[in-house]
Write a protein that holds these residues in place. Structure first.
Motif, PDB file in Angstrom:
ATOM      1  N   SER A 235      -7.690   0.084  -3.416  1.00 49.28           N
ATOM      2  CA  SER A 235      -7.320   1.076  -2.397  1.00 49.28           C
ATOM      3  C   SER A 235      -7.527   0.501  -1.000  1.00 49.28           C
ATOM      4  O   SER A 235      -8.152  -0.551  -0.823  1.00 49.28           O
TER       5      SER A 235
ATOM      6  N   THR B 288       0.860  -1.187   0.000  1.00 49.86           N
ATOM      7  CA  THR B 288       0.000   0.000   0.000  1.00 49.86           C
ATOM      8  C   THR B 288       0.894   1.235   0.000  1.00 49.86           C
ATOM      9  O   THR B 288       1.865   1.304   0.762  1.00 49.86           O
TER      10      THR B 288
ATOM     11  N   GLU C 201      -4.806   4.868   0.741  1.00 49.95           N
ATOM     12  CA  GLU C 201      -3.585   4.398   0.081  1.00 49.95           C
ATOM     13  C   GLU C 201      -3.946   3.571  -1.147  1.00 49.95           C
ATOM     14  O   GLU C 201      -4.979   2.902  -1.185  1.00 49.95           O
TER      15      GLU C 201
ATOM     16  N   PHE D  78       0.839   5.670  -0.497  1.00 50.20           N
ATOM     17  CA  PHE D  78       0.148   6.940  -0.715  1.00 50.20           C
ATOM     18  C   PHE D  78       0.531   7.509  -2.088  1.00 50.20           C
ATOM     19  O   PHE D  78       1.683   7.393  -2.511  1.00 50.20           O
TER      20      PHE D  78
END
Length: 350
Positions: A138, A116, A146, A118
């Protein structure tokens, strides 16, 4: 001492300034770190010469359906990249971490790898996607949304980099000889048992998945993108090639260029310096003298678990008792070499 090590959380300094960004992104990071330390978990840590942390990667296997991402990941053996951060400083460290995670996934027969990230960490997004990760979905967290990126370890793609570290069985196959002087500096995971880890430095040509090698071997200009290379480390002692020349690594050709293609020394250095084991002075000399006119760029896909000697290759009928610079081998001998080297068969795809 090699600076990329696998270390218990309890031996890692949580107060190192390196972790400040992770603490800012993840409010629970310090508590999570302490739990991992108490559980005696470990992570890959990269230290600089002053013992300050400049890279960190935590990996975890999960055999389950992953339900905290959307859409959920189906039941299977997943390798989760729990935490991953590095200071790039222009040395391709990210690629070295990428190779470590792929090696671990193959060793343990993982179905996929997921992470994951950002969106603001675009350098990480780009790094993962370059080697076949795709945006799966996500994950909603208290720290924000993320992206979930996944890499299916069984799917085949058209691009050789997206397939990395897998190698196509439909390619042409060659043995490529490399002198001991350059071998382990360029291919760190293929270090021999009698070599010291001190020679493995935190520089681009060591960390990188991509390698550039200059040579004068006949036939190199005929290599094509996607051709497979088995690296043949020549003997370090005259007259002892049968026992001291060994095959060590599985690689794939990206491209081949001639030193004469470059209009200037500046252009030549720009292309070669980041991925080459040669020093700037050596590269300048090679450019001016044209001593090694062939430039091979290739990916470092796998280290052979067992080093196979020249003598074994001859006895098994894989090669004749002849000098090796660049030698094409047939498919059956290629597979036999990889089998003798104990290479995971999942590296080879149709």
């Amino acid at each position: 001492m090699e600076n990329l090590i696998y270390q218990h959380f309890s031996d890692i300094n949580l107060n190192d300034p390196f972790f400040d960004g992770l603490k800012a992104d993840y409010s629970e990071f310090s508590d999570w770190f302490t739990k991992k330390a108490n559980a005696q978990d470990s992570a890959y840590v990269l230290y600089n010469i002053n013992r300050c942390i400049e890279g960190f990667m935590y990996l975890k296997f999960e055999k389950e359906e992953v339900q905290d991402v959307s859409p959920a990941l189906p039941y299977g053996l997943h390798l989760k990249i729990g935490t991953f951060k590095f200071e790039s400083v222009g040395t391709r460290r990210g690629e070295r971490f990428i190779k470590k995670m792929f090696d671990l996934a193959f060793e343990n027969h993982a179905d996929n790898i997921y992470v994951t990230v950002f969106s603001k960490h675009d350098y990480l997004m780009n790094l993962f996607q370059r080697y076949g990760f795709v945006i799966h979905g996500s994950k909603n967290t208290p720290n924000g949304i993320e992206n979930v990126l996944t890499k299916d370890m069984y799917s085949t793609k058209t691009d050789m980099l997206e397939n990395y570290p897998m190698v196509s069985s439909n390619s042409r196959k060659y043995l490529l000889s490399i002198y001991p002087t350059y071998h382990t500096r360029m291919l760190p995971d293929s270090i021999l048992n009698n070599e010291t880890h001190d020679i493995i430095q935190d520089v681009s040509h060591t960390n990188s998945i991509h390698k550039i090698y200059l040579c004068a071997a006949y036939g190199v200009q005929g290599l094509k993108r996607g051709d497979s290379l088995i690296i043949y480390r020549t003997s370090d002692r005259p007259g002892q090639a049968r026992h001291r020349s060994v095959i060590t690594s599985l690689c794939v050709v990206e491209e081949v260029r001639s030193i004469n293609e470059f209009a200037s020394l500046t252009d030549f250095l720009k292309y070669t310096s980041a991925y080459s084991v040669f020093t700037k002075d050596e590269l300048v000399y090679f450019y001016n003298s044209k001593k090694y006119p062939n430039i091979i760029k290739f990916t470092y896909n796998a280290a052979l678990k067992k080093r196979v000697t020249r003598g074994q290759l001859i006895d098994e009928g894989c090669i004749l008792d002849e000098r090796i610079n660049l030698l094409e081998v047939n498919h059956s001998n290629y597979l036999k070499m990889l089998q003798l080297g104990n290479v995971n068969e999942r590296f080879i795809i149709d």
